[in-house]
Design a protein around this motif. Structure first.
Motif, short mmCIF file in Angstrom:
data_model
loop_
_atom_site.label_atom_id
_atom_site.label_comp_id
_atom_site.label_asym_id
_atom_site.label_seq_id
_atom_site.Cartn_x
_atom_site.Cartn_y
_atom_site.Cartn_z
N THR A 71 0.81 -1.22 0.00
CA THR A 71 0.00 0.00 0.00
C THR A 71 0.84 1.27 0.00
OG1 THR A 71 -1.83 -1.13 1.09
CG2 THR A 71 -1.81 1.26 1.21
N PRO A 72 1.87 1.38 0.85
CA PRO A 72 2.66 2.62 0.79
C PRO A 72 3.36 2.85 -0.54
CG PRO A 72 3.64 1.02 2.30
CD PRO A 72 2.29 0.52 1.96
N LEU A 73 3.74 1.77 -1.23
CA LEU A 73 4.40 1.94 -2.52
C LEU A 73 3.44 2.52 -3.56
CD1 LEU A 73 6.44 -1.40 -2.66
CD2 LEU A 73 7.32 0.90 -2.18
N VAL A 74 2.23 1.97 -3.61
CA VAL A 74 1.24 2.46 -4.56
C VAL A 74 0.79 3.87 -4.19
CG1 VAL A 74 -1.06 2.06 -5.53
CG2 VAL A 74 0.45 0.12 -5.08
N ALA A 75 0.55 4.10 -2.89
CA ALA A 75 0.11 5.43 -2.44
C ALA A 75 1.19 6.48 -2.70
CB ALA A 75 -0.25 5.38 -0.96
N ALA A 76 2.46 6.11 -2.52
CA ALA A 76 3.55 7.05 -2.77
C ALA A 76 3.58 7.46 -4.24
CB ALA A 76 4.89 6.43 -2.36
N LEU A 77 3.32 6.51 -5.12
CA LEU A 77 3.28 6.82 -6.55
C LEU A 77 2.15 7.80 -6.85
CD1 LEU A 77 4.47 6.27 -9.34
CD2 LEU A 77 2.93 4.31 -9.53
N ILE A 78 0.98 7.59 -6.23
CA ILE A 78 -0.15 8.51 -6.42
C ILE A 78 0.19 9.89 -5.88
CG2 ILE A 78 -2.52 8.98 -5.72
CD1 ILE A 78 -2.97 5.92 -5.67
N GLY A 79 0.72 9.94 -4.65
CA GLY A 79 1.08 11.22 -4.05
C GLY A 79 2.17 11.94 -4.81
N GLY A 80 3.17 11.18 -5.28
CA GLY A 80 4.26 11.80 -6.03
C GLY A 80 3.80 12.37 -7.36
N GLN A 81 2.95 11.61 -8.07
CA GLN A 81 2.44 12.09 -9.35
C GLN A 81 1.58 13.33 -9.15
OE1 GLN A 81 3.10 10.55 -12.65
NE2 GLN A 81 2.59 12.72 -12.84
N LEU A 82 0.76 13.34 -8.11
CA LEU A 82 -0.06 14.51 -7.80
C LEU A 82 0.82 15.72 -7.50
CD1 LEU A 82 -2.81 15.84 -7.15
CD2 LEU A 82 -2.53 15.01 -4.80
#
Length: 313
Positions: free
Chosen positions: A228-239
């Motif tokens: 979950t943190p890996l996927v969420a980090a990708l979302i947060g970073g792209q945003l």
């Protein structure tokens, strides 16, 4: 070279696993928490005073949207693959939609250690992201139920220690500015790294105490707490890239997205959704995600931020 604050966390973790006679008195831990939260708020408030509110508005709205969407994405996955009860899935989704102040503090220290600049008003987003996931989690668990004590819950949200200290420090820093805070700089700013090191020593001990619960609930929580943190980090970073953050700011927003609450959300869920098992959420957030982020994730999110900006450029 390893940041010493990470080694303090490892010391606490190893000591806890070995059941060593090491424990900070509760009053000391509370004092360290107060100092840490106030310092983060004060730093953000000082920088916020030097930034136009209109300049921040798109970023505020984008981060707020992220806080609402993340638990909505996680909830059906927890129900489908974790086969969790509705209340447990909603509670766990709320924990991971919210943020960890401790993880944020380590990420800020890491950026300073690496001499990477970032938007210093980032604590504003820490305050913002504490709340939306809690509200979404309660709605997922209960719907718009008349039985939910919204007034008591609102008091818990806005008057809880974490939000009160972060928001209070933010307002004091914003109202006073950099020069007026000089007399308190030795306590709040100069000692920040030492306070964080002792705080992480205790967090290592607390993390070790969650390992028994993690063993009882199998591989799913382990996989969820790591992926979950890996996927969420990708979302947060792209945003963050879309919203115009710097590399350091992108890394911090990715870290916030990847973190999971272990203070504000457990207290709110205990009040609003008492049937949810708090051990599940704390085992995942403290037993898996917090140590993963501190030891592995934060350096990884900095590399992710560099990669995203390179792709965007």
């Amino acid at each position: 070279m390893l940041d010493p604050v990470v080694l303090f966390f490892l010391l606490g973790l190893v000591a806890g696993l070995l059941r060593a006679e090491l424990r900070l008195p509760a009053a000391i831990y509370d004092f360290l928490s107060v100092l840490l939260l106030l310092t983060i708020g004060l730093k953000g408030g000082v920088e916020l005073a030097e930034v136009s509110a209109w300049q921040l508005l798109p970023q505020l709205l984008g981060v707020l949207l992220m806080g609402l969407v993340l638990p909505l994405l996680l909830f059906p996955l927890l129900r489908l693959f974790g086969r969790l009860k509705r209340a447990d899935a909603a509670s766990l989704a709320a924990h991971y939609g919210s943020v960890s102040v401790g993880t944020f503090a380590v990420a800020v220290a890491f950026l300073s250690h690496q001499n990477v600049a970032y938007e210093s008003y980032m604590p504003v987003f820490v305050v913002m992201l504490e709340m939306p996931a809690i509200l979404v989690g309660i709605l997922l668990a209960r719907g718009l139920s008349a039985q939910t004590r919204w007034c008591a819950l609102g008091h818990e949200l806005f008057c809880g220690k974490g939000i009160m200290l972060l928001l209070g420090g933010l307002l004091i820093g914003w109202a006073c500015g950099r020069e007026a805070l000089q007399p308190v700089t030795p306590l709040f700013f100069d000692l920040y790294k030492g306070v964080l090191a002792l705080f992480l020593l205790e967090m290592g001990l607390i993390t070790a105490s969650q390992m028994g619960m993690l063993r009882r609930h199998g591989l799913f929580l382990l996989a969820f707490g790591l992926l979950t943190p890996l996927v969420a980090a990708l979302i947060g970073g792209q945003l963050a890239v879309l919203l115009g953050f710097s590399v350091g700011g992108t890394m911090l927003l990715a870290t916030l997205a990847a973190s999971a609450s272990y203070i504000a959300v457990p207290a709110a869920m205990r009040m609003a959704v008492p049937e949810a098992n708090p051990g599940l959420s704390l085992a995942a957030s403290l037993g898996v995600t917090f140590p993963f982020n501190v030891l592995v994730g934060i350096p990884l999110y900095l590399q992710l931020a560099h990669w995203l900006h390179a792709q965007g450029g």
